[in-house]
Design a protein around this motif. Structure first.
Motif, mmCIF file in Angstrom:
data_model
loop_
_atom_site.group_PDB
_atom_site.id
_atom_site.type_symbol
_atom_site.label_atom_id
_atom_site.label_comp_id
_atom_site.label_asym_id
_atom_site.label_seq_id
_atom_site.Cartn_x
_atom_site.Cartn_y
_atom_site.Cartn_z
ATOM 1 N N PRO A 1 0.847 -1.198 0.000
ATOM 2 C CA PRO A 1 0.000 0.000 0.000
ATOM 3 C C PRO A 1 0.874 1.235 0.000
ATOM 4 O O PRO A 1 2.034 1.197 0.408
ATOM 5 C CB PRO A 1 -0.794 -0.135 1.307
ATOM 6 C CG PRO A 1 0.071 -0.960 2.188
ATOM 7 C CD PRO A 1 0.872 -1.861 1.300
ATOM 8 N N SER A 2 0.338 2.352 -0.473
ATOM 9 C CA SER A 2 1.162 3.562 -0.549
ATOM 10 C C SER A 2 0.273 4.797 -0.492
ATOM 11 O O SER A 2 -0.948 4.697 -0.406
ATOM 12 C CB SER A 2 1.992 3.572 -1.842
ATOM 13 O OG SER A 2 1.144 3.609 -2.977
ATOM 14 N N GLY A 3 0.914 5.968 -0.541
ATOM 15 C CA GLY A 3 0.194 7.231 -0.616
ATOM 16 C C GLY A 3 -0.424 7.697 0.680
ATOM 17 O O GLY A 3 -1.335 8.525 0.675
ATOM 18 N N PHE A 4 0.024 7.185 1.830
ATOM 19 C CA PHE A 4 -0.612 7.514 3.106
ATOM 20 C C PHE A 4 -0.500 9.012 3.406
ATOM 21 O O PHE A 4 0.597 9.539 3.547
ATOM 22 C CB PHE A 4 0.047 6.723 4.229
ATOM 23 C CG PHE A 4 -0.259 5.259 4.189
ATOM 24 C CD1 PHE A 4 -1.366 4.741 4.848
ATOM 25 C CD2 PHE A 4 0.568 4.386 3.496
ATOM 26 C CE1 PHE A 4 -1.641 3.385 4.821
ATOM 27 C CE2 PHE A 4 0.298 3.023 3.467
ATOM 28 C CZ PHE A 4 -0.807 2.522 4.122
ATOM 29 N N VAL A 5 -1.646 9.701 3.516
ATOM 30 C CA VAL A 5 -1.655 11.121 3.871
ATOM 31 C C VAL A 5 -2.833 11.420 4.796
ATOM 32 O O VAL A 5 -3.952 10.966 4.572
ATOM 33 C CB VAL A 5 -1.732 12.044 2.628
ATOM 34 C CG1 VAL A 5 -0.399 12.100 1.918
ATOM 35 C CG2 VAL A 5 -2.831 11.616 1.667
ATOM 36 N N PHE A 6 -2.554 12.195 5.840
ATOM 37 C CA PHE A 6 -3.602 12.667 6.743
ATOM 38 C C PHE A 6 -4.436 13.755 6.070
ATOM 39 O O PHE A 6 -3.911 14.573 5.303
ATOM 40 C CB PHE A 6 -2.982 13.278 7.994
ATOM 41 C CG PHE A 6 -2.667 12.294 9.085
ATOM 42 C CD1 PHE A 6 -3.618 11.954 10.039
ATOM 43 C CD2 PHE A 6 -1.407 11.724 9.165
ATOM 44 C CE1 PHE A 6 -3.312 11.062 11.057
ATOM 45 C CE2 PHE A 6 -1.094 10.833 10.178
ATOM 46 C CZ PHE A 6 -2.053 10.498 11.128
ATOM 47 N N SER A 7 -5.722 13.770 6.382
ATOM 48 C CA SER A 7 -6.556 14.902 5.990
ATOM 49 C C SER A 7 -6.128 16.130 6.783
ATOM 50 O O SER A 7 -5.550 16.004 7.871
ATOM 51 C CB SER A 7 -8.032 14.603 6.236
ATOM 52 O OG SER A 7 -8.258 14.323 7.613
#
Length: 236
Positions: A140-146
């Motif tokens: 998995p990738s692209g982890f970003v907090f709102s």
């Protein structure tokens, strides 16, 4: 990472020079190394993964103005766990960390768990156990907090569709993830809009690599994705 030594480093854009933030010595002196550097929201700190000589991975934090590393978290299992900093919470209080199993001396890229690590004391709060292995390349990738810190967006490969990925939202307080973008295409997270009203993502659903936008309300998709710009190239 400065590949000449394995140190953490930054590039000064104004002068075009590189500056090492750690000083471990040459590869001959030490096989240790830094990887996956992530800026804090205040741009004053960096978290990074550190591979130790004994084969245990650590999360370390340092101040740019006074770069003395502080060990924040150590992998619990010697030579069995690979840990990676994924993103800072917008308030700079937590770091999202992924843990991967090591198989045949390499990370499996199946996340065994996602944790929030306290920057103050290194304590861990589990958000999710194993991400589903849906393909031969399951990372998995692209982890970003709102921007409000309530949700985390990420993308994951889809079973039996070569290179295709779907996007999910995970509540930062824990709980079940919500499908955000499900389409027979390679959909990957770019980033949230600054106002937090939606997410930008890349997609090849039209035959070219384009930028799209999906509106989000209360952690759920609102309406259908909108095409923002065509032919932006493959972002990741």
């Amino acid at each position: 990472m400065d590949w000449q030594t394995g140190d953490a480093a930054i590039r000064e854009i104004s002068t075009g020079t590189n500056r090492r933030l750690t000083n471990k010595g040459s590869w001959a002196e030490s096989p240790e190394f830094a990887l996956d550097l992530k800026w804090a929201p205040d741009s004053r700190r960096i978290v990074y993964q550190w591979g130790t000589q004994e084969g245990r991975y650590e999360l370390r934090v340092l101040e740019i103005a006074n770069p003395t590393p502080r060990v924040l978290y150590r992998a619990r299992k010697y030579k069995e766990e690979y840990i990676e900093p994924l993103d800072w919470s917008p308030d700079g209080i937590f770091i999202l960390m992924g843990t991967y199993r090591i198989e045949n001396l390499r990370p499996s890229w199946v996340i065994s768990q996602l944790d929030l690590i306290s920057v103050a004391d290194g304590s861990a709060k589990n958000l999710k156990f194993q991400t589903e292995a849906r393909s031969d390349n399951p990372k998995p990738s692209g982890f970003v907090f709102s921007p409000d810190g309530k949700y985390i967006a990420y993308d994951i490969p889809v079973e039996n569709r070569d290179e295709d990925r779907d996007i999910f939202l995970l509540p930062a307080e824990g709980g079940k993830e919500v499908p955000l973008v499900a389409h027979p295409a390679r959909d990957t997270v770019i980033d949230w809009m600054p106002d937090g009203e939606g997410l930008l993502f890349g997609s090849d659903r039209t035959g070219t690599n384009d930028m799209w936008f999906i509106r989000i309300a209360e952690g759920k998709p609102l309406g259908t994705p909108q095409l923002i710009k065509t032919n932006v190239g493959r972002i990741k």
